[in-house]
Each structure stands twice: as structure tokens, then as C-alpha cells.
Scaffold this motif. Sequence first.
Motif, PDB file in Angstrom:
ATOM      1  N   TRP A  23       0.748  -0.666  -0.227  1.00  0.00           N
ATOM      2  CA  TRP A  23      -0.138  -0.064   0.503  1.00  0.00           C
ATOM      3  C   TRP A  23       0.947   1.236   0.303  1.00  0.00           C
ATOM      4  O   TRP A  23       0.552   2.025  -0.581  1.00  0.00           O
ATOM      5  N   GLU A  57      -3.274  -7.174  -4.344  1.00  0.00           N
ATOM      6  CA  GLU A  57      -3.798  -6.855  -4.996  1.00  0.00           C
ATOM      7  C   GLU A  57      -4.873  -6.202  -4.365  1.00  0.00           C
ATOM      8  O   GLU A  57      -5.827  -5.039  -5.248  1.00  0.00           O
ATOM      9  N   ASP A 106      -5.061  -1.136  -0.445  1.00  0.00           N
ATOM     10  CA  ASP A 106      -5.418   0.082  -0.788  1.00  0.00           C
ATOM     11  C   ASP A 106      -4.607   1.135  -1.876  1.00  0.00           C
ATOM     12  O   ASP A 106      -5.737   2.597  -1.568  1.00  0.00           O
ATOM     13  N   TYR A 163      -4.595   0.291  -4.574  1.00  0.00           N
ATOM     14  CA  TYR A 163      -5.006  -0.047  -5.858  1.00  0.00           C
ATOM     15  C   TYR A 163      -7.045   0.184  -5.817  1.00  0.00           C
ATOM     16  O   TYR A 163      -7.409   0.019  -5.097  1.00  0.00           O
ATOM     17  N   LYS A 164      -7.352   1.388  -6.343  1.00  0.00           N
ATOM     18  CA  LYS A 164      -8.930   1.533  -6.555  1.00  0.00           C
ATOM     19  C   LYS A 164      -9.605   0.100  -6.574  1.00  0.00           C
ATOM     20  O   LYS A 164     -10.621  -0.256  -6.174  1.00  0.00           O
ATOM     21  N   ASP A 165      -9.482  -0.913  -7.667  1.00  0.00           N
ATOM     22  CA  ASP A 165      -9.979  -2.273  -6.648  1.00  0.00           C
ATOM     23  C   ASP A 165      -8.939  -3.426  -7.438  1.00  0.00           C
ATOM     24  O   ASP A 165      -8.323  -3.602  -7.518  1.00  0.00           O
ATOM     25  N   LYS A 166      -9.679  -4.836  -7.187  1.00  0.00           N
ATOM     26  CA  LYS A 166      -8.327  -5.934  -7.419  1.00  0.00           C
ATOM     27  C   LYS A 166      -8.228  -5.688  -8.697  1.00  0.00           C
ATOM     28  O   LYS A 166      -7.197  -6.344  -8.907  1.00  0.00           O
ATOM     29  N   GLU A 170      -7.328  -3.626 -11.276  1.00  0.00           N
ATOM     30  CA  GLU A 170      -6.432  -2.311 -11.539  1.00  0.00           C
ATOM     31  C   GLU A 170      -4.892  -3.804 -10.226  1.00  0.00           C
ATOM     32  O   GLU A 170      -4.069  -3.345 -11.221  1.00  0.00           O
ATOM     33  N   GLY A 171      -5.292  -4.215  -9.313  1.00  0.00           N
ATOM     34  CA  GLY A 171      -4.273  -3.901  -8.669  1.00  0.00           C
ATOM     35  C   GLY A 171      -3.485  -6.354  -8.913  1.00  0.00           C
ATOM     36  O   GLY A 171      -2.107  -5.551  -9.169  1.00  0.00           O
ATOM     37  N   ASP A 199      -1.650  -4.981 -12.441  1.00  0.00           N
ATOM     38  CA  ASP A 199      -0.522  -4.073 -11.823  1.00  0.00           C
ATOM     39  C   ASP A 199       0.458  -5.288 -12.012  1.00  0.00           C
ATOM     40  O   ASP A 199       1.924  -4.756 -12.436  1.00  0.00           O
TER      41      ASP A 199
END
Length: 340
Positions: A38, A69, A72, A74-77, A79-80, A83
Motif C-alpha cells: 500500500w 491486489e 488500498d 489500487y482502486k479495485d482488485k 487494477e491490482g 499492475d
Amino acid sequence: MKVVGIDIGGANTDMAIIEVENGELKDIRVDSRYLPMWLKKDELQKTLKELLGGEIEDIDGVGVTMTAELADAYKDKEEGVKDIIGKVEEVFNVPVAYVSLSGMLDAAAALKNPLEVAAANWIATSQIAAAISKNCIMVDIGSTTTDIIPIKDGRECAKGRSDLERLSTGELVYTGVLRNNLATIVDRVPLHGKWYRVSSELFAITADIHLVLGNIDYKDYTCDTPDGADKTTRDSMRRIARLLCADLKLLNQQDIREIATYIYHQQTLKIAEAIKEVSDRENLDRIVTTGLGMNILGRKAAEILKMECRSMDEFLNPRACIVAPAIGSAIMMGDHLTEL
């Protein structure tokens, strides 16, 4: 064949290197780094290279599992996951595959189905537990969470698949050895024959009670402290005292140990309650524990339930048990490579 398994968690990135010869496991080496995703997700590539060192040139494949993922950053799983896959793929020039709910997926397939690989680390660990007992409940207690996975006829049969689903089925409990706010375990504690409600501030974490009680030592306290102070027993006692809006002038060492012992028991009960839910539903009465808390929490929960319990450290060294998802990922990747 030399295969790497990597477990990219929200707080820790774990690695296992296994060597297989003629289908037989010859060697396992493990390592770990504290990497709070995070805050420091962009240091993942550097961390992976540090973990592997010079061996990065000698490996035949990499199996990856992840729970980071959910961080926090990331805005959502989705995206995580994307990335993390992108960062991993930058590091390696050998085949890489990702543990999913349906087996190993290459990067292209994982990017198309990101939620298939999100928080699938329990799939990897269950491979090891199933080799120990074909019919059991695997209880993997890490720094932050506890996975409780039923295994029948040598295969995991979890009712829930995602973290969201498993939180409702007893198969995921958000409690672990190090990082949990004590106020999420209890809302009051006994002391001197009275009950005291606790502050819900992030004053102390589970690492503090387990350090005070001797369940872990300072080397196991790998996460950050809530107050940024040191990881001595006295520092942990001071943090626990704050849970009651007090300090070490108002509470003595015996008081702190009484509070810690009560919270420890309540944490164990929470795990036992979830194990019983899975046990009753699946008609399983044997536990295989692993992870940092396999004996201090998993075995204690089994004792409360009067269930047969085996620890994975009967088969792996204790340090390897802490990174069991990484080992499971390496084993799954080894099998995947032989099928290619």
C-alpha cells in the motif's frame, strides 16, 4: 529443474526455490521481505531481484500467487492484479504462470481473467496439505489472515472461491499473528475482577500480545509497529496499555500479561469457531496447520475443538511453513512446466 515460487502479499513478499530431479524434490530454499504494497508497490521489481540474487539466471520457471491486489494503493482488485502481473513480467525472461482458481495461467490468460488469480494463494498451499492428509482441513495462519480450507480425496473443496465468499463460509478469518488491530478481536477485557471497554484506536496489534506472551520473538515481528517505536517486550507492553487508555505507570507487567492472555484466547476462539463451521459442514475432523501461527494458534484451536491436528513442520522446516503458498506455487509451476 529449478523453479521459483513467489507469494506477493499485501505486507510480505515470499519466495521459494525448489529443485526437482527425476520427479523427486531435492532441495527447498526460502526467503522473505517485508514490503507494504500500500506504500511501496513500485519497489516490487527491486524486491524480487533482491530475493533471487544471482540465481535469477539459473531458473527454469516462476509460479506466482498474490493477495496484494487488495492493498488500498489500487482502486479495485482488477487494477491490482494487472499492475502486479506487469511488474512481475518485467523481471523474468523465463516462463511465468499465475496460480488461479482453476490451475496455472500465463500472463495473457491472467490479464483476461484477473479475478481468477486474485487471492488464490490458498489454492497453492492446499497442494501441500493434501499430500499430508487426503481428508483434512488446512488451517494456514499468517501475519494477517487465516485460511481454513477443506480437503477431500486429496483435492481442495472450498465452498467459497473469492475472499468475499470465503468470509461468509468460515474459510477466511481476518486474524493473524502480527498485523491485526487488537480492538478487532475484543471490545472489552477483564482486569482485577472488572471489565474494561477498549479503545478502537490503532494502539496495539497482535504481534504485541504474542511478543509479550513469548509466542514469537522480536525477529518474527517483521511488520511496522503502530507507534513507530521499537519491538522490545516493554514497547509492546506500552502499546497494549494504551488499548485501555493507560500507560505503564497505571498498569504493571502482570496486568499487561493478563490482558494479553485474554485477547490471545479470544483470537484462538475466533479461529476455532470458523474451523468448527467448516468441520460440521464438510464432516472432516482432522486439521493440518501451517503458517507463522500454525502452533501458537492453529494447534490451540484444534485442542479447543478436540480435533486431531498435524503441523506442516513435521514435513517442512518451520521457516518453510511460513512461506507455504510460495512453495505450493513453485510445485504447481513445476508440474505446469512438465505439461508444456
